[in-house]
Write a protein that holds these residues in place. Structure first.
Motif, PDB file in Angstrom:
ATOM      1  N   MET A   1       0.838  -1.173  -0.069  1.00 62.92           N
ATOM      2  CA  MET A   1       0.064   0.049  -0.002  1.00 62.92           C
ATOM      3  C   MET A   1       0.874   1.311   0.109  1.00 62.92           C
ATOM      4  N   LYS A   2       0.510   2.270  -0.813  1.00 60.70           N
ATOM      5  CA  LYS A   2       1.340   3.262  -0.868  1.00 60.70           C
ATOM      6  C   LYS A   2       1.122   4.189   0.725  1.00 60.70           C
ATOM      7  N   LEU A   5      -1.303   8.279   2.399  1.00 58.88           N
ATOM      8  CA  LEU A   5      -2.397   8.336   1.604  1.00 58.88           C
ATOM      9  C   LEU A   5      -3.402   9.369   2.449  1.00 58.88           C
ATOM     10  N   LYS A   6      -4.104  10.369   1.872  1.00 61.49           N
ATOM     11  CA  LYS A   6      -5.200  11.183   2.689  1.00 61.49           C
ATOM     12  C   LYS A   6      -6.351  10.591   2.345  1.00 61.49           C
ATOM     13  N   ARG A   7      -7.268  10.570   3.144  1.00 65.34           N
ATOM     14  CA  ARG A   7      -8.659  10.279   2.855  1.00 65.34           C
ATOM     15  C   ARG A   7      -9.356  11.350   2.214  1.00 65.34           C
ATOM     16  N   SER A   8     -10.273  11.104   1.076  1.00 60.28           N
ATOM     17  CA  SER A   8     -10.987  12.119   0.356  1.00 60.28           C
ATOM     18  C   SER A   8     -12.109  12.432   0.974  1.00 60.28           C
ATOM     19  N   ASN A   9     -12.445  13.708   1.157  1.00 63.01           N
ATOM     20  CA  ASN A   9     -13.665  14.228   1.706  1.00 63.01           C
ATOM     21  C   ASN A   9     -14.737  14.131   0.653  1.00 63.01           C
ATOM     22  N   ALA A  10     -14.547  13.592  -0.526  1.00 58.39           N
ATOM     23  CA  ALA A  10     -15.532  13.537  -1.476  1.00 58.39           C
ATOM     24  C   ALA A  10     -16.791  12.971  -1.116  1.00 58.39           C
ATOM     25  N   PRO A  11     -16.760  11.893  -0.459  1.00 63.48           N
ATOM     26  CA  PRO A  11     -18.021  11.306  -0.155  1.00 63.48           C
ATOM     27  C   PRO A  11     -19.211  12.327   0.330  1.00 63.48           C
ATOM     28  N   ILE A  12     -18.848  13.403   1.261  1.00 66.67           N
ATOM     29  CA  ILE A  12     -19.757  14.382   1.732  1.00 66.67           C
ATOM     30  C   ILE A  12     -20.626  14.924   0.380  1.00 66.67           C
ATOM     31  N   TRP A  14     -20.412  14.067  -2.746  1.00 63.47           N
ATOM     32  CA  TRP A  14     -20.894  13.141  -3.807  1.00 63.47           C
ATOM     33  C   TRP A  14     -22.040  12.546  -3.384  1.00 63.47           C
ATOM     34  N   HIS A  85     -17.360  19.473 -11.746  1.00 65.22           N
ATOM     35  CA  HIS A  85     -16.727  18.178 -12.573  1.00 65.22           C
ATOM     36  C   HIS A  85     -16.626  18.673 -13.906  1.00 65.22           C
ATOM     37  N   HIS A  88     -13.799  20.584 -14.813  1.00 64.72           N
ATOM     38  CA  HIS A  88     -12.481  19.895 -14.909  1.00 64.72           C
ATOM     39  C   HIS A  88     -12.411  19.035 -16.186  1.00 64.72           C
ATOM     40  N   HIS A  93      -8.830  23.824 -15.079  1.00 64.64           N
ATOM     41  CA  HIS A  93      -8.398  23.228 -13.846  1.00 64.64           C
ATOM     42  C   HIS A  93      -8.876  24.058 -12.756  1.00 64.64           C
TER      43      HIS A  93
END
Lengths: 122, 251
Positions: A1-2, A5-12, A14, A85, A88, A93
């Motif tokens: 595993m790398k 790694l930083k957990r993404s806050n995207a779930p909120i 998304w 998005h 993007h 960007h």
């Protein structure tokens, strides 16, 4: 595993996007029909369906408040995410500024509509 | 024998890192027969016009995954794409999009290999198991849960197709996530929680904006877009429910 790694806050965002997408797909077209066609043209629905007292009563009902808030807020969270998005995807960007404008406007509109709806009383 | 040999124009993206500042196109007139693939067209150029033309290939039958390239802008395996389908128009072949070019049609895949390693693409058993416990028993249902995701041949056409990988090369990407999903879905494997750290990371599934082109270009009919989007749901669950889980979810 790398490492690192930083957990993404995207779930909120998304989840709000997903909920808004589902909600707008289910209710969007019929709301356009009711508010934009059926009521103004008295087509299938009497023209006083959306009269002020009726709509006020709707907005003072607990479930009605929830529905109005969901329509305004979830639709906006959906749109904010999609616009962000799409920027993007077409190669713009979009940085923090675009993020703040997109999600910020959805957030502000959510707070404002919640305050207004609560202010209408029960 | 046909009285006149058909000739197709093949436009090739050339790049020699030792002499070229940037890639450029060169056109070759290649005689071809109905059974000739685009790969064979490239081989004809190498054999007859320019021995320095560089490209990867091996099996010639769509199973090794080496010969992917952009054919008229679409990521395809050149061994299963036929010149006859493009004739009489000119055909353009280029190195796979979204990857750094090493030389001509050869791209640098080291980033992809690193990603492949990072997903731990092997079965990590749920619990230690000794030989006398015998083999694992798997029902057809358990088998069907992961089998389609095993068909990946690492051709990376899906990366060449993915607009999000093009914008952010750190994105773990379709093939690696499909393979990650393959191991997560295997009833013998118990490392889904470990792999979640990567799925939920900033490099993980949320880079995907559900374009779905990855699944469209896949020559082995794997559905990486499906794997990515199932894992968005998994990652969202993990995000919100991690405080309720006794182990606290992944970090």
């Amino acid at each position: 595993m790398k490492a690192g790694l930083k957990r993404s806050n995207a779930p909120i965002f998304w989840s709000l996007f997903g909920a808004g997408g589902m909600f707008s797909a289910l209710f969007g077209p019929v709301l356009v029909f009711i508010t934009g066609i059926a009521v103004p043209l008295s087509l299938m629905l009497p023209s006083e369906t959306m009269s002020y007292p009726k709509m006020l009563a709707f907005a003072q009902n607990f479930i009605g408040k929830g529905f109005i808030l969901a329509v305004i807020s979830l639709f906006l969270w959906f749109a904010a995410h999609r616009i962000f998005h799409s920027l993007h995807e077409i190669g713009i960007h979009a940085g923090l500024g675009a993020k703040l404008i997109c999600y910020g406007s959805a957030f502000v509109a959510t707070v404002v509509s919640a305050v207004v709806l609560l202010g209408l009383g029960f | 024998m046909p009285d006149s040999q058909r000739i197709i124009e093949i436009e090739v993206l050339r790049y020699n890192p030792e002499s070229d500042k940037e890639p450029h196109l060169e056109v070759y007139k290649v005689p071809f027969s109905d059974d000739m693939s685009v790969l064979q067209g490239a081989q004809y150029i190498k054999d007859h016009f320019d021995g320095s033309l560089t490209f990867r290939w091996s099996c010639r039958m769509a199973i090794c995954g080496s010969c992917g390239m952009m054919i008229n802008g679409i990521p395809k395996l050149s061994c299963e794409t036929f010149l006859r389908d493009y004739f009489p128009n000119r055909i353009r072949i280029e190195a796979m999009a979204n990857f750094p070019i090493e030389k001509d049609l050869v791209v640098d895949l080291s980033g992809f290999i690193e990603k492949l390693e990072s997903i731990q693409p092997y079965i990590i058993p749920r619990e230690p198991r000794s030989l006398d416990q015998g083999e694992y028993i798997q029902s057809p249902e358990q088998f069907n849960a992961y089998i389609q995701f095993t068909s990946c041949i690492n051709c990376t056409l899906c990366y060449a197709a993915c607009p999000q990988f093009g914008l952010n090369p750190d994105f773990i990407g379709p093939a690696a996530i499909a393979l990650l999903h393959r191991y997560n879905m295997d009833s013998r494997d118990g490392a889904a929680a470990e792999r979640m750290e990567l799925v939920a990371a900033e490099e993980g599934v949320f880079n995907c904006s559900a374009v779905g082109y990855c699944s469209e270009v896949c020559p082995k009919h794997v559905d990486p877009a499906n794997a990515v989007n199932i894992n968005k749901t998994n990652a969202a669950k993990d995000y919100f429910l991690r405080f309720l889980s006794p182990k606290g979810g992944s970090k």
